[in-house]
Design a protein around this motif. Structure first.
Motif, short mmCIF file in Angstrom:
data_model
loop_
_atom_site.label_atom_id
_atom_site.label_comp_id
_atom_site.label_asym_id
_atom_site.label_seq_id
_atom_site.Cartn_x
_atom_site.Cartn_y
_atom_site.Cartn_z
N LYS A 18 -17.66 -10.03 9.12
CA LYS A 18 -17.84 -9.38 10.42
C LYS A 18 -17.99 -7.86 10.32
O LYS A 18 -18.32 -7.21 11.30
CB LYS A 18 -16.65 -9.70 11.32
N VAL A 19 -17.77 -7.30 9.12
CA VAL A 19 -17.91 -5.84 8.97
C VAL A 19 -19.05 -5.47 8.04
O VAL A 19 -19.24 -4.30 7.72
CB VAL A 19 -16.60 -5.20 8.47
N LYS A 24 -19.00 -3.64 14.70
CA LYS A 24 -20.11 -2.94 14.06
C LYS A 24 -21.28 -2.79 15.04
O LYS A 24 -21.36 -3.51 16.04
CB LYS A 24 -20.55 -3.67 12.80
N ARG A 25 -22.17 -1.87 14.73
CA ARG A 25 -23.33 -1.62 15.58
C ARG A 25 -24.16 -2.89 15.74
O ARG A 25 -24.56 -3.51 14.75
CB ARG A 25 -24.20 -0.53 14.97
N PRO A 26 -24.45 -3.32 16.98
CA PRO A 26 -25.30 -4.50 17.19
C PRO A 26 -26.67 -4.29 16.56
O PRO A 26 -27.23 -3.19 16.61
CB PRO A 26 -25.39 -4.60 18.72
N SER A 27 -27.22 -5.35 15.97
CA SER A 27 -28.49 -5.23 15.26
C SER A 27 -29.64 -4.79 16.16
O SER A 27 -30.61 -4.19 15.69
CB SER A 27 -28.84 -6.58 14.59
N GLY A 28 -29.53 -5.07 17.45
CA GLY A 28 -30.59 -4.67 18.38
C GLY A 28 -30.75 -3.17 18.49
O GLY A 28 -31.78 -2.70 19.00
N TYR A 29 -29.75 -2.41 18.01
CA TYR A 29 -29.81 -0.95 18.09
C TYR A 29 -30.21 -0.31 16.76
O TYR A 29 -30.24 0.92 16.65
CB TYR A 29 -28.45 -0.39 18.51
N ASP A 30 -30.53 -1.11 15.76
CA ASP A 30 -30.80 -0.56 14.44
C ASP A 30 -31.91 0.47 14.43
O ASP A 30 -31.83 1.48 13.72
CB ASP A 30 -31.14 -1.70 13.47
N ASP A 31 -32.95 0.24 15.18
CA ASP A 31 -34.11 1.14 15.16
C ASP A 31 -34.31 1.88 16.48
O ASP A 31 -35.39 2.40 16.75
CB ASP A 31 -35.37 0.35 14.81
#
Length: 513
Positions: free
Chosen positions: A406-407, A495-502
């Motif tokens: 989860k991290v 952790k930062r949601p993957s939708g915010y990666d870019d």
């Protein structure tokens, strides 16, 4: 608020330009220029830090105080001004700079005798704005307001934020310097500090060969902010520089402890008091990466990457040493002090890591342990803050793969899992060398490792909400950042949601503000 108590000790001591002319220009042989804030017709309060207001001696907010918070209709005792300084930006000499959109109201003293400077950011152009408008947009103002307070509650030396308000104006900005400028909501933040004096103030006087003013500025700074310095003659300035070096190294260690990346460590953004100042394209660390820089302007060189912050601090101190040389006149002392900076920094850094891992004291073998840990963190892309939270919760029954899945921002394959298991075994073996109890070790970790950090994606969501007239997330973040070593809102400790990666503003940012 009791703004009648504000005074201007700085402008009483130094030469200045009293023309009240906002035209952008050079102002040689002066340290400040008086300037009036632009004034805004339709301000709206977004947030007010009443706890800080009482601490510094301004007292409780009243509706009539909104004018002061945006620089409108100021009383006669408030003589506003901007200061001139110079600096090295991205390693290059930039010449005269200055408070381009920061305007000082002055200084207030609370009942305990503590002095605090008060400064608007985004209240209009000054002689040092160059070709900019001196305004600030909502997104950068929210980021400074919240992050400076978050750092304070994390225990990191910093400027602080008193208020945040809409100006009622729209401001044109090109957020990613892509040639696509757009109108954004304007805002003003009031920030406070014991002093906003920077390396660049001393660089300016030295570069202009204004050595009398340089000495006066150094004496003023020592007398007002370094009471521990009691020496005289040139030793006084040696002690001054040594103290700045120590404070700067200590600050860098604190940044590493909580995972803060400043993003633009120019010498004009370095405080001589060892404070974190100028919250621009900063970021708290998500996945651990020594090469991470949040500033798109810093690409591809990554001069101000997370892992380089200690090295850059030392480089900046070399520039300050050059500026102070006319007062110290001792090359060997300056060289020795700067060469010793690295030794002091790394010793303090490793002592800090010991506390994060719950070790009672640094041992010779720990250097290899820390190096292996850093490699593991980067390869597995583990979240810096959440890793230590999970490390504290390990029991003999813990399923390591599920516990750390989860991290991680990476999929843990069998090879990675084996490396993680081996590390945990080495960590447990290292804990056995402690001379303190397991309970004491855990307590050491809990007070060193935050459970909540103000991540960029949270700030992004908060800014979007405020733009749409909502404040629920602002209120929740304000409460959470006051208790970073507790888990007030578990939904923020992920952790930062993957939708915010870019998404621009969530992982990397530009200097546009």
């Amino acid at each position: 608020m009791n703004i009648e108590r504000i005074r201007q000790p700085f402008i009483e001591n130094f030469p200045g330009d009293f023309s009240n002319n906002p035209m952008q220009r050079n102002t040689p042989k002066v340290l400040f220029a008086t300037i009036k804030p632009a004034g805004f017709n339709q301000p709206e309060l977004i947030a007010f830090n009443e706890i800080l207001s009482k601490e510094i001696g301004l007292g409780k907010f009243e509706d009539k105080d909104l004018d002061f918070l945006v620089g409108n209709n100021l009383p006669e005792n408030v003589k506003t001004y901007a200061t001139a300084y110079a600096g090295h930006q991205f390693g290059n000499w930039a010449g005269q700079l200055g408070d381009g959109r920061a305007i000082l109201a002055g200084e207030i003293t609370n009942e305990a005798g503590k002095k605090t400077e008060i400064q608007w950011k985004g209240a209009g152009a000054t002689p040092y704005s160059r070709h900019a408008d001196g305004r600030a947009v909502l997104r950068s103002s929210v980021r400074e307001y919240l992050m400076s307070e978050a750092m304070h509650h994390l225990g990191v030396p910093t400027t602080r934020a008193l208020s945040l308000a809409f100006t009622g104006e729209d401001v044109m900005r090109d957020i990613m310097y892509s040639g696509n400028p757009q109108l954004e909501k304007g805002a003003v933040v009031i920030r406070t500090a014991e002093s906003f004096l920077r390396f660049g103030h001393f660089e300016l006087m030295s570069a202009q060969r204004e050595y009398n003013s340089l000495q006066e500025l150094a004496d003023f700074t020592i007398e007002n902010y370094f009471p521990e310095i009691t020496s005289s003659d040139s030793q006084r300035y040696r002690d001054f520089f040594q103290n700045i070096c120590t404070r700067t190294a200590d600050l860098m260690v604190e940044w590493f402890r909580v995972g803060f990346v400043h993003g633009v460590m120019n010498t004009d953004n370095m405080s001589v008091l060892g404070l974190t100042i100028d919250y621009g394209p900063y970021s708290m660390m998500d996945e651990y990466d020594l090469n991470f820089t949040p500033n798109t302007t810093d690409l591809p060189g990554r001069r101000y990457a997370f892992g380089k912050q200690g090295q850059i601090a030392q480089w900046n101190l070399w520039q300050l040493a050059n500026a102070l040389h006319p007062l110290i006149k001792d090359e060997k002392f300056l060289e020795d002090t700067l060469n010793n900076f690295g030794t002091y920094f790394w010793e303090a850094h490793d002592q800090m890591l010991c506390k994060k891992f719950g070790f009672d004291q640094l041992q010779k073998e720990d250097e290899d342990f820390f190096t292996n840990w850093q490699g593991l963190m980067q390869e597995l892309q583990l979240d810096y803050t959440l890793f230590f939270s999970q490390l504290q919760k390990i029991t003999p029954e813990t399923d390591i793969k599920e516990h750390f899945k989860k991290v991680s921002y990476n999929l843990l394959n069998d090879q990675m899992l084996e490396k993680l298991n081996n590390f945990i075994k080495s960590y447990k073996a290292r804990l056995d060398l402690n001379s303190i109890s397991k309970e004491a070790s855990l307590a050491l970790m809990e007070k060193t490792n935050p459970k909540f950090i103000l991540r960029n994606y949270l700030l992004y969501e908060c800014i979007e909400e405020i733009s749409n007239g909502k404040k629920e997330m602002l209120e929740k973040l304000t409460k959470a950042l006051q208790f970073p070593y507790q888990e007030i809102y578990p939904e923020f400790s992920v952790k930062r949601p993957s939708g915010y990666d870019d998404t621009a503003g969530c992982s990397t940012l530009s200097c546009s503000s």
